[in-house]
Scaffold this motif. Structure first.
Motif, mmCIF file in Angstrom:
data_model
loop_
_atom_site.group_PDB
_atom_site.id
_atom_site.type_symbol
_atom_site.label_atom_id
_atom_site.label_comp_id
_atom_site.label_asym_id
_atom_site.label_seq_id
_atom_site.Cartn_x
_atom_site.Cartn_y
_atom_site.Cartn_z
ATOM 1 N N GLY A 55 0.820 -1.212 0.000
ATOM 2 C CA GLY A 55 0.000 0.000 0.000
ATOM 3 C C GLY A 55 0.847 1.252 0.000
ATOM 4 O O GLY A 55 0.534 2.232 -0.673
ATOM 5 N N MET A 56 1.942 1.215 0.746
ATOM 6 C CA MET A 56 2.835 2.360 0.798
ATOM 7 C C MET A 56 3.448 2.629 -0.568
ATOM 8 O O MET A 56 3.466 3.769 -1.040
ATOM 9 C CB MET A 56 3.940 2.098 1.824
ATOM 10 C CG MET A 56 4.968 3.190 1.907
ATOM 11 S SD MET A 56 4.332 4.732 2.542
ATOM 12 C CE MET A 56 4.124 4.283 4.243
ATOM 13 N N LEU A 57 3.930 1.597 -1.226
ATOM 14 C CA LEU A 57 4.512 1.779 -2.555
ATOM 15 C C LEU A 57 3.474 2.296 -3.542
ATOM 16 O O LEU A 57 3.765 3.155 -4.372
ATOM 17 C CB LEU A 57 5.130 0.471 -3.040
ATOM 18 C CG LEU A 57 6.406 0.055 -2.318
ATOM 19 C CD1 LEU A 57 6.843 -1.331 -2.768
ATOM 20 C CD2 LEU A 57 7.529 1.065 -2.560
ATOM 21 N N LYS A 58 2.271 1.795 -3.436
ATOM 22 C CA LYS A 58 1.180 2.250 -4.310
ATOM 23 C C LYS A 58 0.874 3.726 -4.070
ATOM 24 O O LYS A 58 0.667 4.486 -5.011
ATOM 25 C CB LYS A 58 -0.062 1.400 -4.037
ATOM 26 C CG LYS A 58 -1.255 1.724 -4.884
ATOM 27 C CD LYS A 58 -2.398 0.774 -4.530
ATOM 28 C CE LYS A 58 -3.664 1.165 -5.233
ATOM 29 N NZ LYS A 58 -4.790 0.312 -4.816
ATOM 30 N N ALA A 59 0.901 4.144 -2.833
ATOM 31 C CA ALA A 59 0.563 5.528 -2.482
ATOM 32 C C ALA A 59 1.594 6.535 -2.960
ATOM 33 O O ALA A 59 1.255 7.670 -3.274
ATOM 34 C CB ALA A 59 0.394 5.664 -0.979
ATOM 35 N N VAL A 60 2.854 6.137 -3.030
ATOM 36 C CA VAL A 60 3.902 7.096 -3.365
ATOM 37 C C VAL A 60 4.305 7.077 -4.833
ATOM 38 O O VAL A 60 5.123 7.878 -5.254
ATOM 39 C CB VAL A 60 5.153 6.912 -2.478
ATOM 40 C CG1 VAL A 60 4.793 7.116 -1.029
ATOM 41 C CG2 VAL A 60 5.798 5.557 -2.695
ATOM 42 N N ARG A 61 3.731 6.182 -5.612
ATOM 43 C CA ARG A 61 4.051 6.168 -7.047
ATOM 44 C C ARG A 61 3.540 7.445 -7.698
ATOM 45 O O ARG A 61 2.432 7.898 -7.424
ATOM 46 C CB ARG A 61 3.391 4.968 -7.728
ATOM 47 C CG ARG A 61 4.114 3.694 -7.441
ATOM 48 C CD ARG A 61 3.620 2.600 -8.368
ATOM 49 N NE ARG A 61 4.216 1.358 -7.935
ATOM 50 C CZ ARG A 61 3.533 0.295 -7.550
ATOM 51 N NH1 ARG A 61 2.235 0.299 -7.575
ATOM 52 N NH2 ARG A 61 4.156 -0.795 -7.163
ATOM 53 N N THR A 62 4.365 7.991 -8.541
ATOM 54 C CA THR A 62 4.009 9.217 -9.244
ATOM 55 C C THR A 62 3.825 8.902 -10.720
ATOM 56 O O THR A 62 4.701 8.285 -11.316
ATOM 57 C CB THR A 62 5.117 10.273 -9.094
ATOM 58 O OG1 THR A 62 5.387 10.454 -7.699
ATOM 59 C CG2 THR A 62 4.712 11.584 -9.709
ATOM 60 N N PRO A 63 2.712 9.328 -11.326
ATOM 61 C CA PRO A 63 2.539 9.086 -12.766
ATOM 62 C C PRO A 63 3.679 9.715 -13.557
ATOM 63 O O PRO A 63 4.151 10.795 -13.222
ATOM 64 C CB PRO A 63 1.212 9.776 -13.080
ATOM 65 C CG PRO A 63 0.512 9.927 -11.780
ATOM 66 C CD PRO A 63 1.598 10.021 -10.725
ATOM 67 N N LYS A 64 4.117 9.035 -14.604
ATOM 68 C CA LYS A 64 5.243 9.520 -15.408
ATOM 69 C C LYS A 64 4.983 10.873 -16.029
ATOM 70 O O LYS A 64 5.886 11.676 -16.195
ATOM 71 C CB LYS A 64 5.570 8.506 -16.524
ATOM 72 C CG LYS A 64 6.188 7.248 -16.009
ATOM 73 C CD LYS A 64 6.549 6.336 -17.152
ATOM 74 C CE LYS A 64 7.173 5.056 -16.614
ATOM 75 N NZ LYS A 64 7.582 4.164 -17.687
ATOM 76 N N ASN A 65 3.753 11.166 -16.381
ATOM 77 C CA ASN A 65 3.429 12.418 -17.047
ATOM 78 C C ASN A 65 2.989 13.503 -16.083
ATOM 79 O O ASN A 65 2.493 14.540 -16.505
ATOM 80 C CB ASN A 65 2.338 12.195 -18.094
ATOM 81 C CG ASN A 65 2.822 11.291 -19.195
ATOM 82 O OD1 ASN A 65 3.995 11.292 -19.535
ATOM 83 N ND2 ASN A 65 1.937 10.505 -19.748
ATOM 84 N N ALA A 66 3.156 13.280 -14.794
ATOM 85 C CA ALA A 66 2.692 14.291 -13.813
ATOM 86 C C ALA A 66 3.653 15.459 -13.739
ATOM 87 O O ALA A 66 4.781 15.388 -14.068
ATOM 88 C CB ALA A 66 2.554 13.643 -12.441
#
Length: 93
Positions: free
Chosen positions: A82-93
């Protein structure tokens, strides 16, 4: 400026949540979280979680490590995922 998010947990921790300070997340956090040593994993999470609620009780600065240590292995994996999912940033952000 602090970037604080409340993250509802899933899988074995459904119904619980953690509060994460995104400004504390560094490359060292990811390195420690991916380490095979559980001590490194706990250190990583203790460095970014600032509150929340887990099965062992409410989380605050004085008891975070105790609350994390009380997790069962499958609950810890749910928290880490869940932590890894929460901190992922979209490449185009």
């Amino acid at each position: 400026m602090e970037k604080i998010i409340t993250m509802p947990l899933e899988k074995g921790l459904s119904g619980f949540e953690i509060v994460v300070d995104l400004d504390r997340i560094t490359l060292g956090f990811f390195e420690d979280l991916e380490s095979p040593a559980m001590r490194d994993n706990l250190n990583a999470l203790c460095g970014v979680i600032v509150g929340g609620k887990l099965p062992a009780g409410d989380i605050d600065a004085d008891n975070i490590r105790l609350r994390l240590r009380a997790l069962k292995p499958e609950q810890f994996m749910a928290l880490a995922e869940g932590m890894l999912k929460a901190v992922r940033t979209p490449k185009n952000a």
